[in-house]
Design an enzyme around this catalytic site. Structure first.
Site, PDB file in Angstrom:
ATOM      1  N   HIS A 297      28.409 -11.929 -18.070  1.00 29.32           N
ATOM      2  CA  HIS A 297      26.958 -11.962 -17.804  1.00 29.32           C
ATOM      3  C   HIS A 297      26.136 -12.473 -18.981  1.00 29.32           C
ATOM      4  O   HIS A 297      24.933 -12.659 -18.864  1.00 29.32           O
ATOM      5  CB  HIS A 297      26.453 -10.563 -17.424  1.00 29.32           C
TER       6      HIS A 297
HETATM    7  C1  UD1 Z   1      20.785  -7.225 -20.326  1.00 29.22           C
HETATM    8  C2  UD1 Z   1      20.837  -7.251 -21.856  1.00 29.22           C
HETATM    9  C3  UD1 Z   1      22.281  -7.325 -22.302  1.00 29.22           C
HETATM   10  C4  UD1 Z   1      23.093  -6.204 -21.693  1.00 29.22           C
HETATM   11  C5  UD1 Z   1      22.923  -6.211 -20.183  1.00 29.22           C
HETATM   12  C6  UD1 Z   1      23.632  -5.020 -19.575  1.00 29.22           C
HETATM   13  C7  UD1 Z   1      18.901  -8.338 -22.918  1.00 29.22           C
HETATM   14  C8  UD1 Z   1      18.429  -9.519 -23.656  1.00 29.22           C
HETATM   15  N1  UD1 Z   1      20.136  -8.418 -22.401  1.00 29.22           N
HETATM   16  O1  UD1 Z   1      21.333  -8.458 -19.866  1.00 29.22           O
HETATM   17  O2  UD1 Z   1      22.336  -7.208 -23.711  1.00 29.22           O
HETATM   18  O3  UD1 Z   1      24.452  -6.397 -22.019  1.00 29.22           O
HETATM   19  O4  UD1 Z   1      21.532  -6.135 -19.853  1.00 29.22           O
HETATM   20  O5  UD1 Z   1      23.867  -5.231 -18.223  1.00 29.22           O
HETATM   21  O6  UD1 Z   1      18.185  -7.356 -22.819  1.00 29.22           O
HETATM   22  N2  UD1 Z   1      18.828  -9.244 -12.445  1.00 29.22           N
HETATM   23  C9  UD1 Z   1      18.854  -8.807 -11.142  1.00 29.22           C
HETATM   24  N3  UD1 Z   1      18.677  -7.480 -10.927  1.00 29.22           N
HETATM   25  C10 UD1 Z   1      18.471  -6.579 -11.926  1.00 29.22           C
HETATM   26  C11 UD1 Z   1      18.432  -7.051 -13.251  1.00 29.22           C
HETATM   27  C12 UD1 Z   1      18.614  -8.385 -13.493  1.00 29.22           C
HETATM   28  O7  UD1 Z   1      19.045  -9.568 -10.214  1.00 29.22           O
HETATM   29  O8  UD1 Z   1      18.346  -5.390 -11.628  1.00 29.22           O
HETATM   30  C13 UD1 Z   1      19.046 -10.690 -12.717  1.00 29.22           C
HETATM   31  C14 UD1 Z   1      17.788 -11.480 -12.777  1.00 29.22           C
HETATM   32  O9  UD1 Z   1      18.023 -12.736 -12.263  1.00 29.22           O
HETATM   33  C15 UD1 Z   1      17.531 -11.582 -14.263  1.00 29.22           C
HETATM   34  C16 UD1 Z   1      18.938 -11.658 -14.807  1.00 29.22           C
HETATM   35  O10 UD1 Z   1      19.705 -10.816 -13.950  1.00 29.22           O
HETATM   36  O11 UD1 Z   1      16.737 -12.658 -14.598  1.00 29.22           O
HETATM   37  C17 UD1 Z   1      19.075 -11.194 -16.224  1.00 29.22           C
HETATM   38  O12 UD1 Z   1      18.638  -9.845 -16.352  1.00 29.22           O
HETATM   39  P1  UD1 Z   1      18.150  -9.254 -17.759  1.00 29.22           P
HETATM   40  O13 UD1 Z   1      17.824  -7.845 -17.623  1.00 29.22           O
HETATM   41  O14 UD1 Z   1      17.125 -10.142 -18.314  1.00 29.22           O
HETATM   42  O15 UD1 Z   1      19.419  -9.404 -18.686  1.00 29.22           O
HETATM   43  P2  UD1 Z   1      20.949  -9.036 -18.429  1.00 29.22           P
HETATM   44  O16 UD1 Z   1      21.667 -10.308 -18.260  1.00 29.22           O
HETATM   45  O17 UD1 Z   1      21.160  -7.982 -17.400  1.00 29.22           O
END
Ligand code: UD1
Length: 387
Positions: free
Chosen positions: A224
């Site tokens: 991820h």
């Molecule tokens: C985040 C953390 C990462 C951690 C991970 C744990 C940051 C910069 N990164 O990454 O260090 O290892 O969490 O899982 O804070 N999305 C959904 N549903 C959700 C959440 C996210 O669909 O409930 C999708 C969205 O498209 C979003 C993307 O995932 O844009 C990324 O989500 P984000 O929370 O920004 O970062 P993670 O990749 O989850």
């Protein structure tokens, strides 16, 4: 109990009956870590804890599932910030957290790890002159192109109490001039506490069978990180690596929503008769059982690298570096830059063939949360939070 409650402290100041701690969480691994620390804090009378959920993770299987499984009370506040570009997401958090702190000013703010939630909470608290405690302090990849590296550098710099999980993490803090003042304590890893405290160290064969795999005969695969999802060449190698490994052994891949979108956008095919079984993100207990039952774990997650080792399963990490360097020395983990599908497959096969026999206890004894709570109790007793 807060020591010396109602009496005079060493510095002659009167101590208070109750101190308030606000825990700020937002992403999946933080719920696991904070749950175990929260239980340890609850055993200390005189400390009242409140939770803010930023809403960084909001899908039920990335958030609510963990609250249900780990029996965490609903957070008092959910800011519902959702997804967005880094600055936008962080800005929403800054605004939301500040509003909450304007109304309820805690004596200490607790932050975890390296997410945008960690950064935002540490920043708001510091600007309002509130002390911050950082759990998982001192971890470094030494790669500032990683958003997480920037987040933890800032969080460590702004924190009053630093809780590195390992001596190597403490050494990083010392190198940055943050090791003084007696406010750094190596406590071990709270994720190990969580594993032992929940009984998730004992795999459940039903959870393994339910995913259609056979214990000891499959690879558990996850990815991820932005470095792997946002670069076309790396994403192709990661997906190709899963397929190449799937030709050798069944691959189970619980797909993070971010990776699911990236794969769809890139028009890559996966999970269609290629030995790769794609499933939605899994909860805590399913994940632990599936790690324990795997022949090898292939991942770019920080938490899974350690969980594989705790279950004595070799791991391949799809990154250029790792913060958990102890596992490389112990050969429980190996780094593979995802540049070719064959490279990923070969590393996974080598990890299985060269599984170490030694298992040194790298990450503490499962009492990290108790140490953190005790240090916080002492810190209040020393009068740092004011009277
Ligand atoms: C985040 C953390 C990462 C951690 C991970 C744990 C940051 C910069 N990164 O990454 O260090 O290892 O969490 O899982 O804070 N999305 C959904 N549903 C959700 C959440 C996210 O669909 O409930 C999708 C969205 O498209 C979003 C993307 O995932 O844009 C990324 O989500 P984000 O929370 O920004 O970062 P993670 O990749 O989850």
């Amino acid at each position: 109990m807060v020591a010396g409650e109602g009496g005079a402290s060493a510095g002659g100041r009167r101590r208070r009956l109750t101190y308030t701690v606000t825990t700020v969480v937002g992403a999946r691994p933080q719920f696991i870590k904070a749950a175990v620390v929260s239980r340890a804090l609850a055993r200390i009378s005189g400390i009242q804890e409140h939770w803010i959920h930023t809403g960084q993770h909001y899908d039920p299987e990335l958030s609510q599932l963990f609250f249900d499984e780990l029996d965490i009370p609903p957070p008092e506040v959910n800011l519902g910030v959702g997804s967005g570009p880094h600055a936008t997401q962080t800005a929403r958090m800054l605004e939301g957290i500040e509003k909450v702190f304007d109304v309820h000013r805690p004596d200490l703010v607790l932050v975890y790890g390296d997410t945008n939630t960690t950064l935002a909470a540490a920043l708001v608290a510091s600007k309002a002159a509130m002390p911050v405690a950082h759990i998982e302090a001192g971890l470094r990849s030494f790669d500032r192109s990683m958003p997480e590296e920037v987040n933890r550098l800032v969080a460590d710099r702004l924190s009053t109490l630093l809780f590195p999980p390992t001596e190597a993490a403490r050494a990083n803090l010392v190198r940055e001039g943050l090791g003084g003042a007696g406010d750094v304590e190596v406590v071990g890893d709270v994720m190990y506490d969580a594993l032992l405290a929940t009984g998730a160290d004992r795999p459940d064969p039903v959870r393994i069978a339910r995913q259609g795999v056979v214990s000891g005969q499959y690879a558990l695969f996850t990815a991820h990180r932005a470095a792997n999802t946002d670069r076309a060449d790396r994403l192709a190698a990661v997906v190709g690596g899963a397929r190449a490994l799937g030709a050798v052994m069944p691959v189970l891949w619980p797909l993070h929503p971010r990776t699911r979108s990236a794969i769809a956008e890139a028009g890559l095919a996966i999970g269609d008769g290629d030995g790769v079984r794609i499933v939605p993100p899994l909860g805590y207990f399913d994940t632990q059982s599936l790690v324990a039952g795997a022949a090898v774990v292939v991942t770019d997650s920080g938490g899974l690298q350690k969980e594989a080792y705790w279950h004595r399963v070799p791991c391949v990490t799809l990154r250029d570096e790792t913060e958990w360097i102890e596992l490389l020395g112990g050969r429980w983990n190996r780094l593979v830059r995802p540049l070719s599908a064959e490279g990923v497959r070969a590393a996974a096969e080598a990890a299985i063939a060269e599984r170490p026999s030694e298992w040194p206890p790298f990450y503490g004894d499962g009492q990290a949360a108790t140490r953190i709570a005790a240090r916080i109790e002492r810190w209040f007793a020393e009068g740092h939070a004011g009277t």
